[in-house]
Design a protein around this motif. Structure first.
Motif, PDB file in Angstrom:
ATOM      1  N   SER A  28      18.272  -3.136   3.569  1.00 38.65           N
ATOM      2  CA  SER A  28      19.455  -2.963   2.718  1.00 38.65           C
ATOM      3  C   SER A  28      19.111  -3.158   1.245  1.00 38.65           C
ATOM      4  O   SER A  28      19.661  -2.466   0.379  1.00 38.65           O
ATOM      5  N   LEU A  29      18.192  -4.075   0.950  1.00 35.71           N
ATOM      6  CA  LEU A  29      17.755  -4.267  -0.434  1.00 35.71           C
ATOM      7  C   LEU A  29      16.964  -3.059  -0.927  1.00 35.71           C
ATOM      8  O   LEU A  29      17.081  -2.654  -2.085  1.00 35.71           O
ATOM      9  N   PHE A  30      16.149  -2.499  -0.022  1.00 35.12           N
ATOM     10  CA  PHE A  30      15.427  -1.270  -0.333  1.00 35.12           C
ATOM     11  C   PHE A  30      16.418  -0.148  -0.661  1.00 35.12           C
ATOM     12  O   PHE A  30      16.291   0.558  -1.668  1.00 35.12           O
ATOM     13  N   LEU A  31      17.420   0.012   0.200  1.00 38.36           N
ATOM     14  CA  LEU A  31      18.396   1.087   0.028  1.00 38.36           C
ATOM     15  C   LEU A  31      19.217   0.902  -1.243  1.00 38.36           C
ATOM     16  O   LEU A  31      19.573   1.882  -1.914  1.00 38.36           O
ATOM     17  N   LEU A  32      19.497  -0.336  -1.592  1.00 43.22           N
ATOM     18  CA  LEU A  32      20.262  -0.625  -2.808  1.00 43.22           C
ATOM     19  C   LEU A  32      19.552  -0.078  -4.047  1.00 43.22           C
ATOM     20  O   LEU A  32      20.154   0.619  -4.873  1.00 43.22           O
TER      21      LEU A  32
ATOM     22  N   ALA B 293       9.702   4.487  -4.245  1.00 47.06           N
ATOM     23  CA  ALA B 293       8.570   3.635  -4.644  1.00 47.06           C
ATOM     24  C   ALA B 293       9.051   2.362  -5.324  1.00 47.06           C
ATOM     25  O   ALA B 293       8.541   1.270  -5.056  1.00 47.06           O
ATOM     26  N   GLY B 294      10.034   2.486  -6.192  1.00 46.57           N
ATOM     27  CA  GLY B 294      10.550   1.311  -6.888  1.00 46.57           C
ATOM     28  C   GLY B 294      11.464   0.446  -6.049  1.00 46.57           C
ATOM     29  O   GLY B 294      11.841  -0.656  -6.468  1.00 46.57           O
ATOM     30  N   ALA B 295      11.827   0.951  -4.860  1.00 48.96           N
ATOM     31  CA  ALA B 295      12.731   0.199  -3.986  1.00 48.96           C
ATOM     32  C   ALA B 295      11.994  -0.718  -3.019  1.00 48.96           C
ATOM     33  O   ALA B 295      12.609  -1.532  -2.335  1.00 48.96           O
ATOM     34  N   PHE B 296      10.673  -0.600  -2.956  1.00 50.32           N
ATOM     35  CA  PHE B 296       9.883  -1.400  -2.020  1.00 50.32           C
ATOM     36  C   PHE B 296       9.828  -2.903  -2.333  1.00 50.32           C
ATOM     37  O   PHE B 296       9.777  -3.716  -1.398  1.00 50.32           O
TER      38      PHE B 296
ATOM     39  N   THR C  34       0.833  -1.204   0.000  1.00 44.10           N
ATOM     40  CA  THR C  34       0.000   0.000   0.000  1.00 44.10           C
ATOM     41  C   THR C  34       0.866   1.252   0.000  1.00 44.10           C
ATOM     42  O   THR C  34       0.624   2.205  -0.760  1.00 44.10           O
ATOM     43  N   ALA C  35       1.882   1.247   0.842  1.00 43.66           N
ATOM     44  CA  ALA C  35       2.778   2.406   0.935  1.00 43.66           C
ATOM     45  C   ALA C  35       3.492   2.647  -0.393  1.00 43.66           C
ATOM     46  O   ALA C  35       3.654   3.801  -0.818  1.00 43.66           O
ATOM     47  N   ALA C  36       3.914   1.572  -1.055  1.00 45.95           N
ATOM     48  CA  ALA C  36       4.615   1.707  -2.330  1.00 45.95           C
ATOM     49  C   ALA C  36       3.718   2.331  -3.395  1.00 45.95           C
ATOM     50  O   ALA C  36       4.137   3.228  -4.136  1.00 45.95           O
ATOM     51  N   ILE C  37       2.481   1.859  -3.479  1.00 41.81           N
ATOM     52  CA  ILE C  37       1.536   2.397  -4.475  1.00 41.81           C
ATOM     53  C   ILE C  37       1.237   3.861  -4.192  1.00 41.81           C
ATOM     54  O   ILE C  37       1.299   4.712  -5.098  1.00 41.81           O
ATOM     55  N   LEU C  38       0.909   4.167  -2.945  1.00 47.46           N
ATOM     56  CA  LEU C  38       0.571   5.547  -2.582  1.00 47.46           C
ATOM     57  C   LEU C  38       1.760   6.485  -2.776  1.00 47.46           C
ATOM     58  O   LEU C  38       1.596   7.631  -3.226  1.00 47.46           O
ATOM     59  N   PHE C  39       2.945   6.007  -2.459  1.00 48.11           N
ATOM     60  CA  PHE C  39       4.148   6.836  -2.609  1.00 48.11           C
ATOM     61  C   PHE C  39       4.383   7.161  -4.074  1.00 48.11           C
ATOM     62  O   PHE C  39       4.675   8.308  -4.427  1.00 48.11           O
TER      63      PHE C  39
ATOM     64  N   PRO D 196      11.634  -5.725  -3.126  1.00 46.16           N
ATOM     65  CA  PRO D 196      12.343  -6.787  -2.400  1.00 46.16           C
ATOM     66  C   PRO D 196      12.029  -6.801  -0.912  1.00 46.16           C
ATOM     67  O   PRO D 196      11.983  -7.867  -0.290  1.00 46.16           O
ATOM     68  N   MET D 197      11.786  -5.630  -0.348  1.00 44.89           N
ATOM     69  CA  MET D 197      11.414  -5.557   1.066  1.00 44.89           C
ATOM     70  C   MET D 197      10.019  -6.130   1.286  1.00 44.89           C
ATOM     71  O   MET D 197       9.757  -6.781   2.300  1.00 44.89           O
ATOM     72  N   ILE D 198       9.127  -5.907   0.308  1.00 41.22           N
ATOM     73  CA  ILE D 198       7.784  -6.489   0.392  1.00 41.22           C
ATOM     74  C   ILE D 198       7.871  -8.007   0.298  1.00 41.22           C
ATOM     75  O   ILE D 198       7.200  -8.739   1.042  1.00 41.22           O
ATOM     76  N   GLY D 199       8.693  -8.504  -0.632  1.00 40.43           N
ATOM     77  CA  GLY D 199       8.871  -9.950  -0.769  1.00 40.43           C
ATOM     78  C   GLY D 199       9.422 -10.574   0.497  1.00 40.43           C
ATOM     79  O   GLY D 199       8.966 -11.646   0.935  1.00 40.43           O
ATOM     80  N   TRP D 200      10.417  -9.905   1.091  1.00 41.15           N
ATOM     81  CA  TRP D 200      10.993 -10.380   2.361  1.00 41.15           C
ATOM     82  C   TRP D 200       9.907 -10.430   3.445  1.00 41.15           C
ATOM     83  O   TRP D 200       9.790 -11.422   4.172  1.00 41.15           O
TER      84      TRP D 200
END
Length: 314
Positions: A179-183, A157-160, A129-134, A162-166
């Protein structure tokens, strides 16, 4: 050919194109990268979930990405009509009605979040939800037309994925997921600014304040080099945090040096057609960089796991 036959032929001939137009609204190229990085987040998580649950989680990520893309195209259809790169998209070309695009985006947004919540957990659904809204409200509506830092902040928004999958696998957000988000967050600016360098006329014509348009090529190149430098330690974080071994770490180092080399070449290149060629090559390498880096994460787990299994078995 009779009028009736001609009518049938035209109707049948345009149907696949219409379906393709709706698929194009979902930005399938972007979606493919989102799906891949989201899947990697699921695969390297320390908690294994049922393959069908993993499939539904990745499907929800894909649909959420497509939904945000459709709303983005609906909102930016005026800009897309002014840019050569985007003028033939379904909305500016008049092949899809704006209301249809918005409706598709909203419905898919709701469905993707509900699917994630039912298939996995509420943490992953909240992140989706946060990724879509962002992407829709922060990047598309607020930042893109107002600041040259649009792609820096909006890149979150595009970094979410892998973190969502985790989170879909574990139910939480750990240091590895962050760290995957930050990458991806730090990879996004040099990736898009490379594109903006050789497409700067498009952005200037559309009035989009991308960094090369506002600050000029020299400042853009300096910031691109800066981001590639700080990407090296960030890309090593999964190894340093113990999620993967130095097999992945070596790949990350080699790719990082390659990314820096491309940034240096762009920095030294003149601001002409030849310089645009260097920026184009860096843009293409940036796609390879992220794809290979994320492919190396589950590969590291597979190879090292088998080696350890062989040693224990022996």
């Amino acid at each position: 050919m009779s009028d009736t036959a001609q009518s049938i032929w035209t109707s049948e001939g345009t149907a696949p194109a219409r379906v393709r137009d709706y698929v194009d609204l979902l930005k399938p190229r972007v979606m493919s990268l989102v799906v891949f990085t989201g899947l990697v987040g699921v695969m390297i998580a320390p908690v294994h979930i049922h393959p069908f649950e993993a499939f539904l989680a990745v499907l929800a990520i894909a649909l959420g990405s497509g939904a945000a893309g459709a709303i983005n195209m609906w909102y930016e259809r005026d800009l897309d009509a002014l840019m050569t790169r985007t003028a033939n998209r379904p909305l500016p070309a008049g092949r899809v009605a704006p209301d249809d695009a918005l409706g598709l985006g909203v419905l898919l947004s709701i469905f993707s979040v509900l699917l994630m919540a039912l298939a996995t957990n509420f943490v992953a659904a909240a992140l989706l939800t946060a990724a879509i809204l962002f992407y829709v409200f922060v990047y598309t509506i607020w930042l893109k037309r107002r600041t040259p830092q649009n792609i820096v902040i909006g890149g979150a928004a595009g970094a979410f994925p892998p973190m969502i999958g985790w989170a879909a696998a574990t139910g939480d957000v750990s240091a590895v997921g962050l760290s995957l988000f930050l990458l991806i967050f730090l990879w996004t600016p040099p990736h898009f600014w490379a594109l903006a360098l050789y497409r700067s006329d498009d952005y200037r014509r559309a009035g989009v304040p991308m960094l090369p348009v506002v600050a000029g090529p020299r400042e853009t190149k300096k910031q691109m080099l800066f981001y590639t430098l700080i990407l090296v330690p960030v890309a090593l974080a999964p190894t340093l945090l113990g999620a993967v071994s130095w097999l992945y770490g070596i790949v990350a180092l080699v790719l990082g040096v390659g990314f820096i080399a491309h940034a240096v070449i762009v920095w030294l290149a003149a601001d002409d057609r030849r310089g645009h060629g260097a920026a184009r090559r860096m843009f293409k390498f940036s796609l390879l960089y992220l794809a290979v880096l994320f492919a190396a994460l589950p590969l590291d787990r597979l190879v090292v796991g088998r080696l350890l299994g062989g040693l224990v078995g022996g």
